[in-house]
Design a protein around this motif. Structure first.
Motif, short mmCIF file in Angstrom:
data_model
loop_
_atom_site.label_atom_id
_atom_site.label_comp_id
_atom_site.label_asym_id
_atom_site.label_seq_id
_atom_site.Cartn_x
_atom_site.Cartn_y
_atom_site.Cartn_z
N LYS A 92 0.83 -1.20 0.00
CA LYS A 92 0.00 0.00 0.00
C LYS A 92 0.87 1.26 0.00
O LYS A 92 0.57 2.22 -0.71
CB LYS A 92 -0.92 -0.03 1.23
N ILE A 93 1.93 1.26 0.80
CA ILE A 93 2.69 2.50 0.93
C ILE A 93 3.79 2.64 -0.13
O ILE A 93 4.29 3.72 -0.35
CB ILE A 93 3.32 2.63 2.33
N PHE A 94 4.12 1.55 -0.81
CA PHE A 94 5.26 1.62 -1.72
C PHE A 94 5.05 2.67 -2.81
O PHE A 94 4.06 2.64 -3.55
CB PHE A 94 5.53 0.25 -2.36
N GLY A 95 5.96 3.61 -2.88
CA GLY A 95 5.91 4.62 -3.94
C GLY A 95 4.85 5.68 -3.75
O GLY A 95 4.61 6.47 -4.65
N GLU A 96 4.24 5.75 -2.56
CA GLU A 96 3.16 6.74 -2.42
C GLU A 96 3.67 8.17 -2.45
O GLU A 96 2.92 9.09 -2.71
CB GLU A 96 2.31 6.48 -1.16
N ASN A 97 4.96 8.37 -2.24
CA ASN A 97 5.51 9.72 -2.32
C ASN A 97 6.25 9.97 -3.63
O ASN A 97 7.11 10.84 -3.70
CB ASN A 97 6.44 9.98 -1.12
N VAL A 98 5.92 9.18 -4.65
CA VAL A 98 6.63 9.30 -5.92
C VAL A 98 5.65 9.55 -7.06
O VAL A 98 4.62 8.89 -7.16
CB VAL A 98 7.40 7.99 -6.22
N PHE A 99 5.99 10.49 -7.91
CA PHE A 99 5.17 10.75 -9.09
C PHE A 99 5.67 9.83 -10.20
O PHE A 99 6.46 10.22 -11.06
CB PHE A 99 5.29 12.22 -9.48
N ASP A 100 5.22 8.59 -10.15
CA ASP A 100 5.76 7.59 -11.07
C ASP A 100 4.84 7.39 -12.28
O ASP A 100 3.82 8.07 -12.41
CB ASP A 100 5.99 6.27 -10.33
N LEU A 101 5.20 6.44 -13.11
CA LEU A 101 4.45 6.21 -14.35
C LEU A 101 2.98 5.92 -14.07
O LEU A 101 2.09 6.40 -14.76
CB LEU A 101 5.06 5.05 -15.13
N GLU A 102 2.74 5.14 -13.03
CA GLU A 102 1.37 4.78 -12.69
C GLU A 102 0.54 6.03 -12.38
O GLU A 102 -0.57 6.19 -12.85
CB GLU A 102 1.41 3.87 -11.47
N GLU A 103 1.17 6.88 -11.57
CA GLU A 103 0.51 8.14 -11.20
C GLU A 103 0.27 8.99 -12.45
O GLU A 103 -0.78 9.60 -12.62
CB GLU A 103 1.40 8.86 -10.18
N MET A 104 1.25 9.02 -13.34
CA MET A 104 1.12 9.82 -14.56
C MET A 104 -0.01 9.28 -15.43
O MET A 104 -0.76 10.03 -16.03
CB MET A 104 2.42 9.80 -15.36
N LYS A 105 -0.07 7.95 -15.48
CA LYS A 105 -1.08 7.32 -16.33
C LYS A 105 -2.48 7.77 -15.92
O LYS A 105 -3.33 8.05 -16.76
CB LYS A 105 -0.96 5.80 -16.24
N SER A 106 -2.69 7.85 -14.62
CA SER A 106 -4.04 8.19 -14.17
C SER A 106 -4.30 9.69 -14.25
O SER A 106 -5.44 10.12 -14.12
CB SER A 106 -4.26 7.69 -12.74
N ARG A 107 -3.27 10.49 -14.44
CA ARG A 107 -3.49 11.94 -14.39
C ARG A 107 -3.24 12.67 -15.71
O ARG A 107 -3.61 13.82 -15.86
CB ARG A 107 -2.57 12.57 -13.33
N LEU A 108 -2.57 11.99 -16.66
CA LEU A 108 -2.21 12.68 -17.91
C LEU A 108 -3.11 12.24 -19.06
O LEU A 108 -3.55 11.08 -19.10
CB LEU A 108 -0.75 12.37 -18.27
N PRO A 109 -3.35 13.14 -20.03
CA PRO A 109 -4.01 12.71 -21.26
C PRO A 109 -3.16 11.63 -21.93
O PRO A 109 -1.93 11.61 -21.76
CB PRO A 109 -4.02 13.97 -22.13
N LYS A 110 -3.81 10.77 -22.68
CA LYS A 110 -3.14 9.60 -23.22
C LYS A 110 -1.87 9.91 -24.04
O LYS A 110 -0.83 9.29 -23.86
CB LYS A 110 -4.12 8.79 -24.07
N ASP A 111 -1.98 10.89 -24.92
CA ASP A 111 -0.81 11.17 -25.78
C ASP A 111 0.36 11.71 -24.97
O ASP A 111 1.52 11.38 -25.23
CB ASP A 111 -1.19 12.09 -26.95
#
Ligand code: ADP
Ligand code: MG
Length: 727
Positions: A33-52
């Motif tokens: 649950k806590i792993f990477g919670e303070n990191v703006f990683d690819l997963e986080e980007m995927k959910s927040r950025l437009p696809k392109d």
């Protein structure tokens, strides 16, 4: 007020008991649950950025594609939103100047207006580029003083993260740091360039083996050693505070010779501290895996799972910062110095290095039959050849005043670089040298003799703990790096020198294949040639032994004993040429590094020399004379009391002799400290090696003798016994 050993222990124990027995037991941490919670990683980007935008940045991160500047604003907005949700009010461009530490300057996301409103100030421009005032970072002459500006540039391949404090948080963006003319002033830029060099050469070679269009990265996992001591002692040792090591101090009566600490059970307070450190590291997305006690009392080790080298290097810096920060909460201080205590095992940082494709194929994985594995043999040989050609660069990459205490001191590998392969590979390469390799020795199973215990498979690449550069199964382990150093330059060197040998061997291979040779024949020939050239660097015996030192000299291997000896080689023509050829460092960038490192060496020892003088004058000498005074009083009184003072006289005579010895050594050190040996940093650095270090040693010898003799109540510096055994 004087402190005795037991005062200290009491202080330490009292102070920390409440923290240890908190009211409620904290629930176990949910790592997933806590792993990477303070990191703006690819997963986080995927959910927040437009696809392109997401696809574009993903291609930059995964395939090393050029960053599309058009998406910067979009990424910046998402990043800021994420950070603010996590409580961040500020952001910083986080970079690695040549000091070897990290640097940051914070800016607020929001700037209040005069009129009462506020404007947001974080767009693509602020994400991509920063302009910290760079005048106080070392540049080795690269930056003219009239142009103090430096530029930081976003490194999208290393994820941004949040640093938390009880009173607020901020967003840290990993960046490269350069001068206005585009010259690297940091450790990250050349590392990224070397990642590119190894990718280009290794993917070219892979194509010859039929692996097309692979993105190749180097991977690194580091084993970090460190000490934890009670901060009570730290504050009472000016030398630990100023230099990270004890400049005086005699070996504890019970040291590592009892071997009861290594892998022993971890003391409670230390374990609590480790658990919190690991939790913080998990939240930063750092995959910590192992922890254990190390050889010396109060010494420990932490190791993460390997990652892409660029990310691993940033994570390594974060790990050191986190170890130090969290320790303070437990009343402990984390010492990262390579040799905090003389006569006690020092601390290193084993740098495990390999090459992998994007899909995870490890290029140094031999499989069960290495003799048959052409691709493995090719890459493994390239590493051996690189180590042979560039022993000097490997040695230079670990050179520091602090690490000089370890290398060659029979606790860490010697300053002589050699490669350990293990029985199986050594045998395979011997076969290749004399003809074709037809078999691989198999290690088989290790029966433990009790039916309830499983048979363990014995690794064919067995271990040799004394080797500086050892093949350990599916990676090379470089064991010479020091515990406090950044791993960036170490891996810049590894990537670059291996890129060169892969380049040369690929060229040979291409020519043979063009001649119509089969892949098998061609690889055999190329590998044979490279092994013949480099065989002198391969050594499977005891690297600590005198015999090896003599043998290494016969083999023509370098033995660069001190940092100054090593750095003298950095600007050799071959080194300038290789860094230029692979676009890793220009000649002026390399020159600037040489200058900075020589100066750092000088400054470090200069501080140590002056502090040794101060400690001897203001701590040791007064304690010794006070003790002598009390002995003399006793002798004087014996005239009145009639009690024999024969024993006291003997002690007094000894003390007086030791004081004479100290005074003589001190006078020499004072003289040497006054004279810096010349005007250039090179002359000054030489003076440190030739004159200051021996003078410091002489003072220490006398001071340590007094420490063993003088009344402990009068000795104001905590002793090794105080510091190393309080848990
Ligand atoms: P040891 O037996 O020496 O403890 P481990 O296999 O546990 O060795 O690994 C030590 C370090 O080496 C760890 O950080 C691990 O992640 C790292 N490592 C393992 N495989 C690789 C690899 N392919 N590339 C880089 N580092 C690796
Ligand atoms: Mg190791």
């Amino acid at each position: 007020m004087s402190h005795t050993h037991s005062d200290y222990s009491l202080l330490a124990v009292k102070k920390h008991r409440p923290a240890m027995n908190g009211a409620a037991v904290t629930p176990p941490m949910d790592i997933e649950k806590i792993f990477g919670e303070n990191v703006f990683d690819l997963e986080e980007m995927k959910s927040r950025l437009p696809k392109d935008a997401y696809n574009s940045i993903r291609a930059t991160i995964r395939q090393g594609r050029l960053l599309d500047p058009k998406i910067a604003d979009t990424v910046a907005m998402a990043m800021k939103e994420w950070a603010v949700e996590r409580g961040a009010t500020h952001y910083t461009h986080w970079f690695q100047p040549l000091t070897g530490n990290t640097a940051e300057k914070h800016d607020s996301f929001i700037t209040p207006n005069r009129g009462g409103g506020a404007i947001a100030q974080f767009s693509g421009k602020e994400l991509i580029q920063g302009e910290p005032d760079a005048s106080s970072f070392p540049s080795g002459g690269l930056r003219a003083t009239f142009e103090a500006r430096g530029y930081t540039a976003w490194d999208p391949t290393s994820p941004a993260f949040i640093i938390e404090n009880d009173n607020g948080s901020y967003l840290a963006i990993p960046t490269a740091f350069a001068s206005w003319s585009g010259e690297a002033l940091d450790h990250k830029t050349p590392l990224l360039r070397s990642m590119n060099a190894i990718h280009e050469q290794a993917s070219r070679a892979l194509a010859l083996f039929g692996v097309e269009e692979a993105q190749v990265v180097s991977t690194v996992g580091c084993e970090q050693e460190y000490f934890l001591i009670d901060e009570e002692f730290f504050y009472r040792r000016p030398d630990l505070m100023a230099t990270g090591r004890t400049l005086l101090g005699t070996k504890p009566p019970r040291g590592q010779e009892l071997d009861d600490h290594y892998f022993g059970s971890i003391p409670d307070r230390v374990l609590a501290c480790m658990l919190e450190t690991e939790k913080e590291l998990y939240r930063l997305g750092i995959p910590v895996k192992t922890r254990h006690n190390e050889v010396a009392p109060s010494q420990y080790e932490i190791a993460p799972i390997f990652e892409n080298t660029n990310v691993a290097a940033d994570h390594q810096q974060l790990m050191m910062i986190t170890l130090q920060r969290v320790a303070r909460k437990y009343g402990l201080v984390c010492l990262l110095h390579e040799k905090p205590f003389r006569g006690v095992n020092g601390s290193g940082k084993h740098n495990n290095w390999s090459l992998a494709t994007e899909s995870g194929m490890n290029l140094l994985e031999p499989g069960d039959n290495p003799h048959d594995n052409l691709q493995f043999l090719f890459f493994c040989t390239a590493v051996i050849k690189a180590a042979w050609r560039h022993q000097d660069l490997l040695r230079i990459s670990v050179a520091s005043a602090a690490n000089d205490h370890r290398l060659g001191a029979n606790e860490a590998p010697p300053a002589i670089i050699s490669v350990f392969l293990g029985d199986q590979l050594e045998d395979v390469f011997e076969q290749i040298e004399t003809g074709d390799a037809t078999s691989s020795k198999q290690a088989g199973l290790l029966g433990l003799g009790a039916p309830v215990l499983p048979d363990l498979s014995r690794h064919a690449g067995d271990r040799n703990r004394t080797s500086p550069f050892a093949f350990t199964g599916n990676k090379f382990e470089f064991r010479a790096p020091g515990s406090s150093q950044t791993i960036s330059f170490v891996n810049t060197v590894l990537n670059t020198i291996v890129a060169e040998s892969v380049d040369e061997m690929s060229t040979e291979l291409e020519a043979l294949l063009a001649d119509g040779k089969s892949l098998e024949r061609a690889v055999g020939e190329v590998v044979r040639g490279a092994i013949k050239e480099s065989r002198n660097v391969i050594f499977g015996g005891d690297n600590y032994s005198e015999k090896w030192h003599a043998e290494a000299e016969r083999r023509g291997l370098l033995n660069l004993k001190t940092t100054v000896d090593a750095l003298e080689r950095l600007l050799d023509a071959k080194n300038i040429a290789i860094f230029e050829k692979y676009n890793v460092l220009s000649e002026s960038e390399l020159r600037s590094r040489e200058e900075v490192w020589v100066e750092q060496y000088f400054l470090r020892i200069n501080i140590e020399g002056e502090l040794t003088e101060t400690l001897a004058r203001t701590y040791v000498m007064p304690a010794a004379t006070r003790y002598l005074r009390s002995l003399l009083d006793t002798i004087k009184d014996s005239d009145v009391t009639g009690i024999s003072s024969k024993g006291v006289r003997t002690v007094a005579e000894h003390v007086a002799t030791y004081i004479d010895e100290l005074q003589e050594a001190l006078r020499e050190l004072i003289d040497q400290n006054k004279n810096l040996g010349g005007n250039t940093v090179h002359e000054k650095a030489r003076h440190m090696v030739d004159n200051i270090i021996p003078a410091m040693d002489a003072v220490r010898h006398a001071a340590d003798r007094l420490e063993r003799t003088v009344d402990h109540d009068l000795w104001r510096l905590p002793t090794y016994r105080d510091m190393l055994f309080v848990k």
